[in-house]
Scaffold this active site. Structure first.
Site, mmCIF file in Angstrom:
data_model
loop_
_atom_site.group_PDB
_atom_site.id
_atom_site.type_symbol
_atom_site.label_atom_id
_atom_site.label_comp_id
_atom_site.label_asym_id
_atom_site.label_seq_id
_atom_site.Cartn_x
_atom_site.Cartn_y
_atom_site.Cartn_z
ATOM 1 N N TYR A 155 0.842 -1.202 0.000
ATOM 2 C CA TYR A 155 0.000 0.000 0.000
ATOM 3 C C TYR A 155 0.884 1.263 0.000
ATOM 4 C CZ TYR A 155 -4.411 2.496 0.685
ATOM 5 O OH TYR A 155 -5.514 3.305 0.525
ATOM 6 N N LYS A 162 -3.148 8.554 2.740
ATOM 7 C CA LYS A 162 -4.373 8.376 3.549
ATOM 8 C C LYS A 162 -4.185 8.946 4.961
ATOM 9 C CE LYS A 162 -7.110 6.364 0.561
ATOM 10 N NZ LYS A 162 -8.068 7.215 -0.166
HETATM 11 P P1 NAP Z 1 -12.293 3.957 -8.333
HETATM 12 O O1 NAP Z 1 -13.627 3.509 -8.757
HETATM 13 O O2 NAP Z 1 -11.162 3.746 -9.286
HETATM 14 O O3 NAP Z 1 -12.376 5.472 -7.886
HETATM 15 C C1 NAP Z 1 -11.236 6.310 -7.800
HETATM 16 C C2 NAP Z 1 -11.663 7.634 -8.345
HETATM 17 O O4 NAP Z 1 -10.618 8.609 -8.245
HETATM 18 C C3 NAP Z 1 -12.023 7.523 -9.818
HETATM 19 O O5 NAP Z 1 -13.298 8.045 -10.030
HETATM 20 C C4 NAP Z 1 -10.951 8.376 -10.461
HETATM 21 O O6 NAP Z 1 -11.401 8.982 -11.639
HETATM 22 C C5 NAP Z 1 -10.714 9.407 -9.385
HETATM 23 N N1 NAP Z 1 -9.523 10.191 -9.702
HETATM 24 C C6 NAP Z 1 -8.264 9.752 -9.855
HETATM 25 N N2 NAP Z 1 -7.477 10.782 -10.221
HETATM 26 C C7 NAP Z 1 -8.279 11.884 -10.283
HETATM 27 C C8 NAP Z 1 -8.062 13.244 -10.604
HETATM 28 N N3 NAP Z 1 -6.857 13.726 -10.940
HETATM 29 N N4 NAP Z 1 -9.118 14.094 -10.558
HETATM 30 C C9 NAP Z 1 -10.351 13.664 -10.244
HETATM 31 N N5 NAP Z 1 -10.613 12.383 -9.945
HETATM 32 C C10 NAP Z 1 -9.591 11.512 -9.971
HETATM 33 O O7 NAP Z 1 -11.847 3.222 -6.987
HETATM 34 P P2 NAP Z 1 -12.495 3.184 -5.526
HETATM 35 O O8 NAP Z 1 -11.894 1.988 -4.895
HETATM 36 O O9 NAP Z 1 -13.949 3.338 -5.589
HETATM 37 O O10 NAP Z 1 -11.819 4.446 -4.822
HETATM 38 C C11 NAP Z 1 -12.565 5.476 -4.222
HETATM 39 C C12 NAP Z 1 -11.949 5.891 -2.896
HETATM 40 O O11 NAP Z 1 -12.098 4.835 -1.957
HETATM 41 C C13 NAP Z 1 -10.462 6.187 -2.968
HETATM 42 O O12 NAP Z 1 -10.158 7.261 -2.105
HETATM 43 C C14 NAP Z 1 -9.852 4.914 -2.419
HETATM 44 O O13 NAP Z 1 -8.559 5.087 -1.900
HETATM 45 C C15 NAP Z 1 -10.870 4.611 -1.328
HETATM 46 N N6 NAP Z 1 -10.830 3.259 -0.783
HETATM 47 C C16 NAP Z 1 -10.906 2.178 -1.603
HETATM 48 C C17 NAP Z 1 -10.880 0.912 -1.069
HETATM 49 C C18 NAP Z 1 -10.958 -0.304 -1.955
HETATM 50 O O14 NAP Z 1 -10.570 -1.391 -1.509
HETATM 51 N N7 NAP Z 1 -11.439 -0.198 -3.176
HETATM 52 C C19 NAP Z 1 -10.759 0.724 0.328
HETATM 53 C C20 NAP Z 1 -10.698 1.852 1.140
HETATM 54 C C21 NAP Z 1 -10.729 3.118 0.576
HETATM 55 P P3 NAP Z 1 -10.986 8.347 -13.055
HETATM 56 O O15 NAP Z 1 -10.779 6.878 -12.940
HETATM 57 O O16 NAP Z 1 -12.167 8.709 -13.852
HETATM 58 O O17 NAP Z 1 -9.716 9.074 -13.355
#
Ligand code: NAP
Length: 256
Positions: A155, A162
């Site tokens: 990570y 984070k």
């Molecule tokens: P995701 O669907 O890939 O979402 C990540 C988002 O970040 C996408 O919509 C992406 O947009 C956006 N992003 C990246 N660069 C950007 C930029 N320069 N400007 C604006 N938007 C941008 O993945 P997710 O897992 O749902 O992630 C959402 C949040 O949850 C993140 O903060 C992640 O760290 C957190 N999280 C995830 C998990 C997990 O296991 N999945 C666990 C805990 C926390 P584009 O793809 O359209 O660029």
């Protein structure tokens, strides 16, 4: 009628129907909130617009959090549709794939800056630019992960980002509390999404929750969505600056 009737929610971070932000958007909408979805650029607009339509979102708008001009234009582009709003969901993160494997020690300065800019500063930047449009007693919710607290293999720099995001939540909560605005994080357990696929060995994290977490199952978009409803609503009125773990209880274990 739902518990969020009459509230308006801006949601940042829907990439596709597996995104955590999509689960949150659906849950907020089900509880009566009006929603609007961001997209990062024109190419991604094509992916977000059909989802916005499916959901019955009020509008979509462009926001790439690495673009200063987008920050400058953000309030005006929201203001074209809504005078004020009540809920801001930050579900944005990014790090170079090469920084999500191997040794954290090898992280480059530019990789560190990029991860922290997109994944942590963006919460401050969005809050700063949108504060004038936020009603008193609004709620800001950001997505985090336990890798901020403990070392989770691979990570790496995202754990640092984070940690910055969670600390930013507390400082924002202090500043914005005067107007009753609350700022909290949800620390979600692993969920298979686009962003998660960039983390080496992600499948092992999923397997570990099923095997070891108190609830012996992985969490879903719906689990995160319903907790976001709680944090967005008046049910959580006295809660700010906190990290709410939606992780099947994995984070209470020692020595696993
Ligand atoms: P995701 O669907 O890939 O979402 C990540 C988002 O970040 C996408 O919509 C992406 O947009 C956006 N992003 C990246 N660069 C950007 C930029 N320069 N400007 C604006 N938007 C941008 O993945 P997710 O897992 O749902 O992630 C959402 C949040 O949850 C993140 O903060 C992640 O760290 C957190 N999280 C995830 C998990 C997990 O296991 N999945 C666990 C805990 C926390 P584009 O793809 O359209 O660029």
């Amino acid at each position: 009628m739902g518990i969020l009737s009459g509230k308006k929610a801006l949601i940042f971070g829907v990439a596709n129907d597996r995104s955590i932000a999509w689960g949150v958007a659906k849950a907020l909408k089900e509880q009566g909130a009006q929603v609007a979805l961001s997209y990062a650029n024109d190419a991604l607009k094509k992916r977000v617009e059909p989802l916005a339509e499916e959901l019955g979102a009020d509008f979509t708008f462009e926001m790439d959090v690495t673009n200063d001009e987008h920050y400058e234009n953000l309030a005006a582009s929201v203001n074209k549709h809504w005078d004020k709003f009540d809920i801001l969901v930050h579900s944005i993160a990014f790090a170079d794939r090469q920084d999500l494997k191997g040794r954290f020690l090898d992280t480059s300065r530019s990789g560190y800056q990029l991860a922290c800019d997109i994944s942590a500063f963006s919460l401050v930047g969005l809050s700063q630019k949108l504060e004038p449009l936020m009603n008193n007693e609004s709620s800001i919710i950001a997505m985090t992960y336990y890798g901020s607290q403990k070392v989770i293999k691979n990570y790496n720099v995202m754990g640092v980002a984070k940690a910055a995001l969670e600390a930013s939540t507390r400082y924002l909560a202090y500043d914005m509390g005067e107007k009753g605005v609350r700022v909290n994080c949800i620390s979600a357990g692993p969920i298979k999404t686009l962003a998660a696929s960039g983390i080496s060995g992600f499948r092992e994290l999923l397997a570990q929750v099923e095997e070891k977490a108190p609830l012996r199952r992985n969490v879903t978009q719906e689990d995160v969505g319903s907790n976001a409803v709680y944090l967005a609503s008046d049910l959580s009125k006295g809660v700010t600056g906190q990290t709410l773990y939606v992780d099947s209880g994995l984070s209470i274990l020692g020595g696993f």
